[in-house]
Write a protein that holds these residues in place. Structure first.
Motif, PDB file in Angstrom:
ATOM      1  N   GLU A 199       0.795  -1.226   0.000  1.00 60.75           N
ATOM      2  CA  GLU A 199       0.000   0.000   0.000  1.00 60.75           C
ATOM      3  C   GLU A 199       0.839   1.292   0.000  1.00 60.75           C
ATOM      4  N   ASN A 200       1.592   1.493   1.071  1.00 60.24           N
ATOM      5  CA  ASN A 200       2.378   2.722   1.171  1.00 60.24           C
ATOM      6  C   ASN A 200       3.865   2.486   0.936  1.00 60.24           C
ATOM      7  N   ARG A 220       9.376   3.135   2.274  1.00 57.76           N
ATOM      8  CA  ARG A 220       8.112   3.822   2.450  1.00 57.76           C
ATOM      9  C   ARG A 220       8.045   4.988   1.467  1.00 57.76           C
ATOM     10  N   SER A 222       6.510   7.712   1.361  1.00 54.26           N
ATOM     11  CA  SER A 222       6.427   9.100   1.834  1.00 54.26           C
ATOM     12  C   SER A 222       7.692   9.598   2.539  1.00 54.26           C
ATOM     13  N   THR A 253       1.913   5.720  10.572  1.00 55.98           N
ATOM     14  CA  THR A 253       2.000   6.715   9.504  1.00 55.98           C
ATOM     15  C   THR A 253       2.168   8.072  10.162  1.00 55.98           C
TER      16      THR A 253
END
Ligand code: ZN
Length: 254
Positions: A199-200, A220, A222, A253
């Motif tokens: 997903e991330n 990750r 981000s 997160t």
């Protein structure tokens, strides 16, 4: 025979045994204690791939000319692979402990299990999902964070924060990194680089049919401040990836 006499004979026997043991050593005994320290750290990070690759790396690095004799000697003494060297051979050198292993504060190794972790580079996990175990190893000024599955260290996920990832889409970069880290240089014709999307996260998986180590860099999307590096084995990597997914779902997160 009185107790004192008995004790004296025992001591003489032990001394004789030790002298014979020392005579059988292919290199200086101090090389061995340094090898054990080295394996302690490296096995914690990479796990054992059931070869003596880390031992060979150490002998190579320390320019031990009769490395083959050392490998043979280790094998004859129960050290057929890197983890066995630690498990079976280290104890034989217990007699060195008082003078050699005097810990100095700078290279003392401290290891502890953690139930949660929040780092200054933005990694945060409040609960470690089973079967994962998180350990912190303090080595001088360095802190090493490793997740492993249960007690075995065949699958290790290392949390890394000091590595510039600039070439995400360059397969050759990842293939070269695998070679650099495993130090395996031949029979690499089917080395494959795969990208997996969670997903991330984006994971880059590098493996080859000819060798055991499988490496997965899990990034990750981000953040560039940290990533996870998984080192596992060909035969189990598919199951381990499922566990990795479970693990990353627990990472907070920001
Ligand atoms: Zn092993």
């Amino acid at each position: 025979m009185d107790k004192a006499k008995q004790k004296e004979i025992q001591n003489q026997l032990a001394e004789k045994e030790l002298a014979e043991f020392k005579k059988s050593l292919p290199v200086d005994e101090n090389i061995f204690s340094r090898l054990f320290d080295f394996l302690d750290v490296e096995l914690g990070e990479y796990g054992c791939d059931h070869t003596t690759i880390l031992t060979k790396k150490f002998l190579d690095k320390n320019v031990v000319v009769n490395a083959t004799d050392v490998i043979d000697w280790l094998e004859n003494n129960g050290g057929g692979c890197d983890c066995e060297v630690l498990a079976n051979v280290e104890d034989l050198f217990d007699y060195l402990n008082p003078p050699i292993k005097k810990p100095s504060p700078t290279n003392q190794i401290k290891k502890q299990k953690l139930n949660s972790l929040k780092t200054d580079f933005g990694f945060s996990i409040e609960k470690i999902p089973s079967p994962w175990i998180l350990t912190e190893t303090i080595l001088g000024n360095d802190k090493i964070y490793n997740f492993q599955i249960g007690k075995s260290n065949n699958c290790i996920v290392n949390l890394t924060s000091d590595f510039p990832i600039t070439q995400l889409d360059n397969d050759k970069f990842w293939a070269d990194l695998w070679v650099k880290e495993t130090e395996l240089h031949y029979k690499l014709d089917d080395l494959t680089v795969e990208q997996i999307e969670f997903e991330n996260y984006l994971a880059i998986l590098v493996k080859t049919k000819n060798w055991t180590p499988v490496k997965i860099w899990c990034i990750r999307k981000s953040t560039k401040k940290w990533f996870l590096k998984m080192t596992t084995e060909l035969s189990r990597h598919k199951d381990d990836i499922k566990e990795l997914e479970k693990l990353i779902n627990h990472i907070k997160t920001e």
